[in-house]
Design a protein around this motif. Structure first.
Motif, short mmCIF file in Angstrom:
data_model
loop_
_atom_site.label_atom_id
_atom_site.label_comp_id
_atom_site.label_asym_id
_atom_site.label_seq_id
_atom_site.Cartn_x
_atom_site.Cartn_y
_atom_site.Cartn_z
N VAL B 83 2.59 8.16 32.52
CA VAL B 83 3.86 8.14 31.87
C VAL B 83 4.11 8.30 30.36
O VAL B 83 3.43 8.22 29.70
CB VAL B 83 4.29 6.44 31.88
CG1 VAL B 83 5.86 6.27 31.66
CG2 VAL B 83 4.34 5.90 33.39
N CYS B 84 5.04 9.36 30.22
CA CYS B 84 5.10 9.83 28.83
C CYS B 84 5.54 8.69 28.04
O CYS B 84 6.60 8.19 28.16
CB CYS B 84 5.95 11.20 28.60
SG CYS B 84 6.24 11.44 26.89
N ARG B 85 5.05 8.49 26.77
CA ARG B 85 5.45 7.53 25.78
C ARG B 85 6.06 7.71 24.48
O ARG B 85 6.52 7.05 23.78
CB ARG B 85 4.35 6.49 25.64
CG ARG B 85 3.09 7.45 24.81
CD ARG B 85 2.19 6.28 23.89
NE ARG B 85 3.12 5.93 22.73
CZ ARG B 85 3.21 6.49 21.60
NH1 ARG B 85 2.92 7.77 21.32
NH2 ARG B 85 3.98 5.66 20.39
N SER B 88 11.06 11.45 22.26
CA SER B 88 12.16 11.41 22.95
C SER B 88 12.25 10.89 24.42
O SER B 88 13.39 10.43 24.82
CB SER B 88 12.07 12.91 23.51
OG SER B 88 12.24 13.79 22.19
N CYS B 89 11.14 10.60 25.27
CA CYS B 89 10.94 9.70 26.40
C CYS B 89 11.24 8.22 25.84
O CYS B 89 12.01 7.63 26.68
CB CYS B 89 9.87 9.93 26.80
SG CYS B 89 9.67 11.45 27.83
N ALA B 90 10.51 7.86 24.63
CA ALA B 90 11.01 6.37 24.35
C ALA B 90 12.35 6.08 24.03
O ALA B 90 12.96 4.85 24.49
CB ALA B 90 10.02 6.14 23.08
N GLU B 124 1.02 11.59 25.83
CA GLU B 124 1.90 12.01 24.57
C GLU B 124 2.58 12.95 25.10
O GLU B 124 2.25 13.83 26.11
CB GLU B 124 0.74 12.36 23.69
CG GLU B 124 -0.10 11.20 23.00
CD GLU B 124 0.66 10.11 22.41
OE1 GLU B 124 2.17 9.89 22.24
OE2 GLU B 124 0.27 9.08 22.27
N CYS B 125 3.73 13.54 24.48
CA CYS B 125 4.79 14.27 24.87
C CYS B 125 4.21 15.49 25.80
O CYS B 125 3.51 16.32 25.39
CB CYS B 125 5.26 14.94 23.64
SG CYS B 125 6.76 16.02 24.00
N LEU B 126 4.70 15.55 26.99
CA LEU B 126 4.49 16.71 27.66
C LEU B 126 5.27 17.78 28.03
O LEU B 126 5.29 18.63 28.97
CB LEU B 126 4.20 16.12 29.09
CG LEU B 126 3.07 14.97 29.50
CD1 LEU B 126 3.50 14.15 30.75
CD2 LEU B 126 1.79 15.87 29.48
N ALA B 127 5.99 18.07 26.73
CA ALA B 127 6.90 19.14 26.82
C ALA B 127 7.98 19.09 27.76
O ALA B 127 8.30 20.18 28.27
CB ALA B 127 5.97 20.41 26.91
N ALA B 128 8.51 18.16 28.11
CA ALA B 128 9.66 17.81 29.01
C ALA B 128 10.49 17.05 28.74
O ALA B 128 11.36 16.51 29.34
CB ALA B 128 8.99 17.46 30.33
N CYS B 129 10.84 16.80 27.36
CA CYS B 129 11.77 16.06 26.47
C CYS B 129 13.12 16.02 26.93
O CYS B 129 13.82 15.01 26.98
CB CYS B 129 11.70 16.03 25.04
SG CYS B 129 10.07 16.45 24.45
N ALA B 130 13.58 17.21 27.51
CA ALA B 130 15.01 17.29 28.01
C ALA B 130 15.15 16.54 29.27
O ALA B 130 16.28 16.15 29.47
CB ALA B 130 15.46 18.71 27.99
S1 FES Z 1 8.52 12.90 24.67
FE1 FES Z 1 8.18 12.75 26.69
S2 FES Z 1 8.04 14.65 27.43
FE2 FES Z 1 8.30 14.96 25.22
#
Ligand code: FES
Ligand SMILES: Cc1cc2nc3c(=O)[nH]c(=O)nc-3n(C[C@H](O)[C@H](O)[C@H](O)COP(=O)(O)O)c2cc1C
Ligand code: SF4
Lengths: 448, 161
Positions: B83-85, B88-90, B124-130
């Motif tokens: 789970v991306c934390r 942008s996801c947070a 950590e950020c998986l390059a899918a923030c949108a």
């Molecule tokens: S912060 Fe979750 S994909 Fe970038």
């Protein structure tokens, strides 16, 4: 608003956008044909005229970087494409690899010729499985057509492109860490000098370029360097062409959009991004990935003594065209040009702590100020949020962060410290509120 | 039985080795290959195998394995759920997504379900923030998550066992 463009993204929404047939139907591989018929130096000159500022974050001019590669050398040369895309907020390179991989492959062919490399490695972060699959697919298609291999497009200069993968470490996006990782080592950044152009991959002259930078090279050769540069609103800043903009966080239409260089943050957030969720006011925006200090909407442009900034003097930073040099002059950076937006209901202290936890997790630990600093800052922020910190500890944040800047092997240290300093300086009241009131009165949250 | 690669993976290894000017550069791709052949982790035996094939010291290979978060030096679940934390996801509710997964799987992030089926981790950020909030299951991204969507993903994961 500056017009949106579709040089990179015109086929993004078509189901076959990643296939050679569609790419060639819209003119694909013309640029590589043109480039391979030119002398190597002439290609570099054309790329210089395009003023492609590195899209990986540092904004260094691509043509200039390529001109540092030795003209003659006994050692092989390498082109290494940085597709590690791990900077929080950054979402653009993945779209090129998944939806227009041939644009990158064509750029790699041109780049190999321009810097005299027979081999190109595309270093893709391991998690991007679809991107890797699409790139291998594009390489196979190009090879089958004779665009790669022993005589690419008929030229007696062999070119091979390979996809290489990491194994989960943000620091491997840093170019020298990436080279160590490519060589099968721990991904720890190297001391510079030597720079990669002197001794990069396997001790040989190497250029490391971001995915989008290399993709832009294809467009520059297709359109002509000068014509490409002039698509930008910041041509006079030597910041040319078109690029991908990302926007995420508290906006209605998060996504990746293509437009000329020099879009403003307001246009990105309100016109393309659809505005703030719930039509709330904006708290702030991190312009280009988490390593760029946050901007507040009421900050004003003030750059006396530079006539190029005169039209923006006294205006909100949101109305300044986004470019490598423009953003630098308002206390932040363009970075990867992917903005993270916070609504006024968002809690800046929690946002700051979220990012600090990222940096603590990702520091490679080679430099004491970075390793220890990340631990300290993360610990203090936890205490602040728990309502157990003192005002002295708040000042300690600035002290520790300032001590990291400039004292490290790689730019990770500055990329961590700069944003921390900006959060504490710009939201001091919110931090003090946690400290003085034990976090009891916080109504703001991280998620809305 | 000593660890070895099947014929298909041996072929893949030859292709990998052909890409680089030296054997060491094949280290990370080969570790991925062996990890997938060994139930998703790298035992000392596997590390020894890689070291020997690439003419590297086991200390070097071990050093590499411990550096990278996607190379596992301990046994792990059959399926990986990340789970991306990151920010942008947070900002879009990844905290709730993570607690929901923890509650449903009855484990904390960093742990594996008792049946060894699922390992839950933060990423950590998986390059899918949108597409925030998002998570990754094995090789697949799931974006724009709702709790209902997470439930459907978990149902599939826990049923296929
Ligand atoms: S912060 Fe979750 S994909 Fe970038
Ligand atoms: C900590 C850190 C992480 C980085 N991550 C990336 C990345 O994921 N992708 C990238 O292209 N550049 C990244 N960079 C920048 C690279 O070091 C390098 O400047 C870039 O790849 C050069 O390509 P460009 O000139 O085309 O931008 C990172 C830098 C640092 C300090
Ligand atoms: S600054 Fe941090 S990440 Fe960069 S080399 Fe030093 S310890 Fe590693």
């Amino acid at each position: 608003m500056l017009k949106q463009t579709d040089y990179i993204s015109k086929n993004y929404d078509k189901p076959d956008s990643f296939k050679l047939a569609l790419y060639e139907a819209s003119g694909g591989y013309r640029a590589a044909r043109k480039a391979l018929a030119m002398p190597r130096e002439a290609v570099v000159e054309e790329v210089k005229k395009a003023h492609i500022r590195g899209r990986g974050g540092a904004g260094f001019d691509c043509g200039t970087k390529w001109s540092f590669m030795p003209k003659e050398s006994k050692k092989p040369h390498y082109l290494v494409v940085n597709a590690d895309e791990g900077e929080p907020g950054t979402i653009k390179d993945r779209t090129i690899m998944e939806r227009n991989p041939h644009l990158l492959i064509e750029g790699c062919i041109i780049g190999c010729h321009a810097i005299g490399a027979n081999v190109c490695y595309i270093y893709v972060r391991h998690e991007l499985h679809l991107a890797k699959e699409r790139l291998w697919g594009a390489i196979a298609e190009a090879k089958a057509k004779g665009y790669l291999g022993e005589r690419p497009l008929g030229k007696a200069f062999p070119i091979e492109i390979y996809v290489h993968t990491g194994a989960g470490a943000y620091i491997c996006g840093e170019e020298t860490a990436l080279l160590n990782s490519l060589e099968g080592k721990r991904g720890e950044p190297r001391l510079k000098p030597p720079f990669p152009a002197q001794a990069g991959a396997f001790g040989c002259p190497t250029s490391v370029n971001n995915v989008e930078t290399v993709a832009a090279v294809t467009l520059a050769l297709e359109l002509g360097g000068d014509a490409f540069s002039r698509l930008s609103a910041l041509h006079e800043f030597n910041d040319g062409g078109v690029r991908l903009y990302g926007v995420s966080g508290h906006v209605k239409r998060p996504g990746v959009y293509e437009a000329a260089v020099g879009l403003t943050l307001r246009e990105l957030i309100y016109d393309l991004g659809g505005g703030i969720l719930g039509d709330r006011p904006m708290l702030g925006v991190i312009p280009g990935g988490s390593s760029c200090p946050i901007l507040l909407p009421d900050e004003l442009v003030h750059v006396p003594g530079d006539a190029r900034f005169a039209p923006y003097e006294g205006k909100s930073v949101l109305d300044l065209p986004m470019g490598v040099d423009t953003m630098r002059n308002v206390g932040t950076m363009l970075g990867t040009c992917c903005a993270i937006v916070l609504s006024d209901e968002a809690d800046p202290v929690l946002a700051c702590r979220n990012l600090m936890a990222f940096y603590k997790h990702e520091s490679c630990g080679q430099c004491t100020p970075c390793r220890e600093g990340c631990g300290w800052l993360d610990g203090i922020l936890d205490k602040i949020v728990a309502g157990k910190a003192s005002l002295e500890e708040l000042d300690l944040i600035s002290e520790v962060a300032s001590n990291v800047s400039g004292n490290t092997i790689c730019a990770f240290g500055d990329g961590m410290a700069g944003p921390m300093l900006a959060f504490v300086r710009k939201f001091r009241g919110a931090f003090e509120d946690y400290i003085l009131n034990g976090g009891q009165h916080q109504t703001r949250r991280l998620a809305l | 039985m000593a660890f070895s690669l099947d014929a298909e993976r041996e072929q893949e290894l030859s292709r990998i080795l052909a890409r680089y000017p030296n054997k060491q550069a094949a280290c990370i791709p080969m570790l991925h290959l062996c990890q997938s052949a060994n139930g998703n982790w790298l035992s000392d035996e596997v590390i020894g195998f890689v070291a020997e094939r690439l003419d590297l010291s086991t200390a070097h290979v071990k050093g590499v394995v411990t550096f990278y978060s996607l190379l596992n030096d301990k046994p792990t679940g059959q399926h990986q759920l990340w789970v991306c934390r990151t920010l942008s996801c947070a900002l879009r509710g990844s905290g709730d997504i993570l607690s929901h997964c923890e509650k449903r799987l009855k484990i904390h992030a960093g742990e594996t379900t008792a049946d060894g089926n699922v390992t839950l981790q933060t990423a950590e950020c998986l390059a899918a923030c949108a597409g925030a909030p998002m998570l990754q299951v094995d090789q697949t991204y799931h974006e724009n998550l709702t709790l209902e969507a997470v439930d459907a993903i978990l149902d599939r994961l826990t049923q296929r066992g």
